[in-house]
Design a protein around this motif. Structure first.
Motif, PDB file in Angstrom:
ATOM      1  N   GLY A  26       0.812  -1.213   0.000  1.00 23.52           N
ATOM      2  CA  GLY A  26       0.000   0.000   0.000  1.00 23.52           C
ATOM      3  C   GLY A  26       0.839   1.253   0.000  1.00 23.52           C
ATOM      4  N   GLU A  27       1.909   1.275   0.809  1.00 27.19           N
ATOM      5  CA  GLU A  27       2.797   2.432   0.848  1.00 27.19           C
ATOM      6  C   GLU A  27       3.489   2.642  -0.496  1.00 27.19           C
ATOM      7  OE1 GLU A  27       5.452   1.547   3.988  1.00 27.19           O
ATOM      8  OE2 GLU A  27       3.979   1.865   5.591  1.00 27.19           O
ATOM      9  N   ASP A  28       4.009   1.562  -1.068  1.00 28.49           N
ATOM     10  CA  ASP A  28       4.728   1.668  -2.339  1.00 28.49           C
ATOM     11  C   ASP A  28       3.806   2.149  -3.457  1.00 28.49           C
ATOM     12  OD1 ASP A  28       7.050   0.817  -1.146  1.00 28.49           O
ATOM     13  OD2 ASP A  28       6.865  -1.268  -1.804  1.00 28.49           O
ATOM     14  N   LEU A  29       2.591   1.616  -3.497  1.00 28.55           N
ATOM     15  CA  LEU A  29       1.653   2.009  -4.551  1.00 28.55           C
ATOM     16  C   LEU A  29       1.243   3.471  -4.413  1.00 28.55           C
ATOM     17  CD1 LEU A  29      -0.416  -1.269  -4.507  1.00 28.55           C
ATOM     18  CD2 LEU A  29       0.778  -0.369  -6.514  1.00 28.55           C
ATOM     19  N   ALA A  34      -0.483   5.332  -7.642  1.00 31.35           N
ATOM     20  CA  ALA A  34      -1.594   4.446  -7.983  1.00 31.35           C
ATOM     21  C   ALA A  34      -2.840   4.837  -7.197  1.00 31.35           C
ATOM     22  CB  ALA A  34      -1.224   2.996  -7.681  1.00 31.35           C
ATOM     23  N   SER A  35      -3.999   4.712  -7.826  1.00 27.43           N
ATOM     24  CA  SER A  35      -5.260   5.003  -7.144  1.00 27.43           C
ATOM     25  C   SER A  35      -5.590   3.875  -6.173  1.00 27.43           C
ATOM     26  CB  SER A  35      -6.391   5.160  -8.154  1.00 27.43           C
ATOM     27  OG  SER A  35      -6.676   3.908  -8.769  1.00 27.43           O
ATOM     28  N   MET A  36      -6.536   4.154  -5.278  1.00 21.96           N
ATOM     29  CA  MET A  36      -6.955   3.112  -4.348  1.00 21.96           C
ATOM     30  C   MET A  36      -7.590   1.940  -5.097  1.00 21.96           C
ATOM     31  SD  MET A  36      -9.470   3.311  -1.002  1.00 21.96           S
ATOM     32  CE  MET A  36      -8.340   4.390  -0.112  1.00 21.96           C
ATOM     33  N   GLN A  37      -8.334   2.236  -6.158  1.00 24.69           N
ATOM     34  CA  GLN A  37      -8.950   1.165  -6.921  1.00 24.69           C
ATOM     35  C   GLN A  37      -7.893   0.264  -7.550  1.00 24.69           C
ATOM     36  OE1 GLN A  37     -12.414   0.512  -7.147  1.00 24.69           O
ATOM     37  NE2 GLN A  37     -11.473  -1.410  -7.824  1.00 24.69           N
ATOM     38  N   GLU A  38      -6.831   0.867  -8.074  1.00 24.55           N
ATOM     39  CA  GLU A  38      -5.745   0.072  -8.645  1.00 24.55           C
ATOM     40  C   GLU A  38      -5.086  -0.803  -7.580  1.00 24.55           C
ATOM     41  OE1 GLU A  38      -4.089   2.872 -12.289  1.00 24.55           O
ATOM     42  OE2 GLU A  38      -3.609   3.435 -10.221  1.00 24.55           O
ATOM     43  N   ALA A  39      -4.918  -0.217  -6.395  1.00 25.59           N
ATOM     44  CA  ALA A  39      -4.308  -0.976  -5.297  1.00 25.59           C
ATOM     45  C   ALA A  39      -5.174  -2.170  -4.902  1.00 25.59           C
ATOM     46  CB  ALA A  39      -4.082  -0.062  -4.093  1.00 25.59           C
ATOM     47  N   LEU A  40      -6.483  -1.951  -4.825  1.00 23.65           N
ATOM     48  CA  LEU A  40      -7.394  -3.036  -4.451  1.00 23.65           C
ATOM     49  C   LEU A  40      -7.469  -4.111  -5.539  1.00 23.65           C
ATOM     50  CD1 LEU A  40     -10.280  -0.961  -2.833  1.00 23.65           C
ATOM     51  CD2 LEU A  40      -8.676  -2.472  -1.653  1.00 23.65           C
ATOM     52  N   ASP A  41      -7.448  -3.672  -6.799  1.00 24.27           N
ATOM     53  CA  ASP A  41      -7.470  -4.644  -7.901  1.00 24.27           C
ATOM     54  C   ASP A  41      -6.223  -5.524  -7.866  1.00 24.27           C
ATOM     55  OD1 ASP A  41      -9.874  -3.643  -8.769  1.00 24.27           O
ATOM     56  OD2 ASP A  41      -9.027  -2.432 -10.395  1.00 24.27           O
ATOM     57  N   ASP A  58      -8.948  -8.205   6.870  1.00 21.70           N
ATOM     58  CA  ASP A  58      -7.725  -7.699   7.510  1.00 21.70           C
ATOM     59  C   ASP A  58      -6.690  -7.298   6.478  1.00 21.70           C
ATOM     60  OD1 ASP A  58      -8.833  -8.090   9.961  1.00 21.70           O
ATOM     61  OD2 ASP A  58      -7.722  -9.912  10.439  1.00 21.70           O
ATOM     62  N   ALA A  59      -6.584  -8.048   5.394  1.00 22.18           N
ATOM     63  CA  ALA A  59      -5.613  -7.725   4.349  1.00 22.18           C
ATOM     64  C   ALA A  59      -6.012  -6.448   3.624  1.00 22.18           C
ATOM     65  CB  ALA A  59      -5.493  -8.883   3.369  1.00 22.18           C
ATOM     66  N   VAL A  60      -7.303  -6.325   3.300  1.00 18.13           N
ATOM     67  CA  VAL A  60      -7.791  -5.111   2.639  1.00 18.13           C
ATOM     68  C   VAL A  60      -7.573  -3.895   3.533  1.00 18.13           C
ATOM     69  CG1 VAL A  60      -9.845  -3.945   1.734  1.00 18.13           C
ATOM     70  CG2 VAL A  60      -9.483  -6.376   1.263  1.00 18.13           C
ATOM     71  N   SER A  61      -7.871  -4.045   4.826  1.00 20.86           N
ATOM     72  CA  SER A  61      -7.706  -2.945   5.771  1.00 20.86           C
ATOM     73  C   SER A  61      -6.243  -2.515   5.872  1.00 20.86           C
ATOM     74  CB  SER A  61      -8.216  -3.361   7.149  1.00 20.86           C
ATOM     75  OG  SER A  61      -8.018  -2.340   8.097  1.00 20.86           O
ATOM     76  N   THR A  65      -5.231   1.215   4.680  1.00 11.52           N
ATOM     77  CA  THR A  65      -4.693   2.093   5.716  1.00 11.52           C
ATOM     78  C   THR A  65      -3.320   2.624   5.322  1.00 11.52           C
ATOM     79  OG1 THR A  65      -5.907   1.018   7.498  1.00 11.52           O
ATOM     80  CG2 THR A  65      -3.906   2.196   8.105  1.00 11.52           C
ATOM     81  N   ALA A  66      -2.438   1.745   4.868  1.00 11.65           N
ATOM     82  CA  ALA A  66      -1.094   2.170   4.467  1.00 11.65           C
ATOM     83  C   ALA A  66      -1.152   3.113   3.275  1.00 11.65           C
ATOM     84  CB  ALA A  66      -0.241   0.952   4.140  1.00 11.65           C
ATOM     85  N   TRP A  67      -2.004   2.801   2.302  1.00  8.92           N
ATOM     86  CA  TRP A  67      -2.150   3.671   1.124  1.00  8.92           C
ATOM     87  C   TRP A  67      -2.662   5.052   1.549  1.00  8.92           C
ATOM     88  CZ3 TRP A  67      -5.906   6.564  -1.153  1.00  8.92           C
ATOM     89  CH2 TRP A  67      -5.710   6.952  -2.475  1.00  8.92           C
ATOM     90  N   SER A  68      -3.667   5.082   2.424  1.00 10.63           N
ATOM     91  CA  SER A  68      -4.269   6.343   2.848  1.00 10.63           C
ATOM     92  C   SER A  68      -3.291   7.211   3.630  1.00 10.63           C
ATOM     93  CB  SER A  68      -5.513   6.070   3.709  1.00 10.63           C
ATOM     94  OG  SER A  68      -6.477   5.350   2.985  1.00 10.63           O
ATOM     95  N   GLU A  69      -2.566   6.603   4.574  1.00 10.52           N
ATOM     96  CA  GLU A  69      -1.639   7.386   5.400  1.00 10.52           C
ATOM     97  C   GLU A  69      -0.487   7.929   4.566  1.00 10.52           C
ATOM     98  OE1 GLU A  69      -0.443   5.253   8.907  1.00 10.52           O
ATOM     99  OE2 GLU A  69      -2.227   6.007   9.950  1.00 10.52           O
TER     100      GLU A  69
END
Length: 216
Positions: A26-29, A34-41, A58-61, A65-69
């Motif tokens: 999440g941090e790297d993306l 990368a958008s959140m949608q790309e990260a989730l895909d 738990d994995a999605v969270s 969380t890492a992407w958002s912060e």
């Protein structure tokens, strides 16, 4: 495996720290833009390539969380104001310091008062709880404004600190003692630290000082 998910794929197949790998991805993306949608895909595709079905909550969270912060931290660097606390951003404090050096003012006549919130047994240190952490920073900033109510710059530095750019005059020590008394009476889970940092001789060193304080 999708790009940036190689370590997660290895964690899935080896049974190692999957949630940690999700956070790193999440941090790297976020740093890649990368958008959140790309990260989730990418997370879903990685889970399926590994033959594990769909990723659990738990994995999605951990990923989100890492992407958002990381994204929020980047936005803080661009903005003059910290959107969560109402304080000046670290980037704005950095520009004010640069202005002092650029105008040729005697930087020895200025100082940086630093308030450091406690670390450790603090619910706001839990991953993803940046809102609770921001409220703690905001409270410390409000107390600082009651003492430093003139033209001082009061800014958030990193995740756990407040910095106050002020003049080093004959009343600075007294003002810091007043602030220390106010902070001692604040409803925090541990002792706050408060000290005065002198400004270094060059703008470059001032930037390095801010970076060091932000990492603390």
């Amino acid at each position: 495996m999708p790009h940036r998910y190689e370590a997660l794929g290895e964690a899935l197949t080896s049974g190692s720290d999957v949630l940690g790998a999700c956070a790193v991805a999440g941090e790297d993306l976020a740093r890649d833009g990368a958008s959140m949608q790309e990260a989730l895909d990418g997370l879903r595709d990685t889970w399926r390539v590994a033959g594990a079905g769909d990723p659990p909550y738990d994995a999605v969270s951990a990923l989100v969380t890492a992407w958002s912060e990381t994204t929020l931290g980047y936005l803080h660097q661009l903005s003059c104001d910290d959107p969560l606390t109402g304080l000046a951003s670290q980037a704005h404090l950095r520009s004010r310091l640069s202005e002092l050096y650029r105008l040729g003012e005697d930087v020895s006549g200025h100082a940086l008062v630093v308030v450091a919130l406690p670390l450790g047994d603090d619910p706001s240190d839990e991953a993803g709880d940046h809102f609770t952490r921001a409220m703690r920073i905001a409270r410390a900033g409000e107390l600082a404004r009651t003492v430093f109510a003139r033209d001082e710059t009061i800014a958030r530095i990193g995740m756990h600190r407040v910095g106050i750019l002020c003049r080093r005059d004959e009343v600075l020590g007294r003002r810091v003692r007043v602030l220390a008394t106010l902070l001692d009476g604040s409803p925090e889970d541990g002792p706050l630290r408060l000290w005065i940092e002198g400004l270094p001789g060059t703008d470059h060193l001032a930037g390095s000082l801010l970076d060091e304080l932000a990492r603390g």
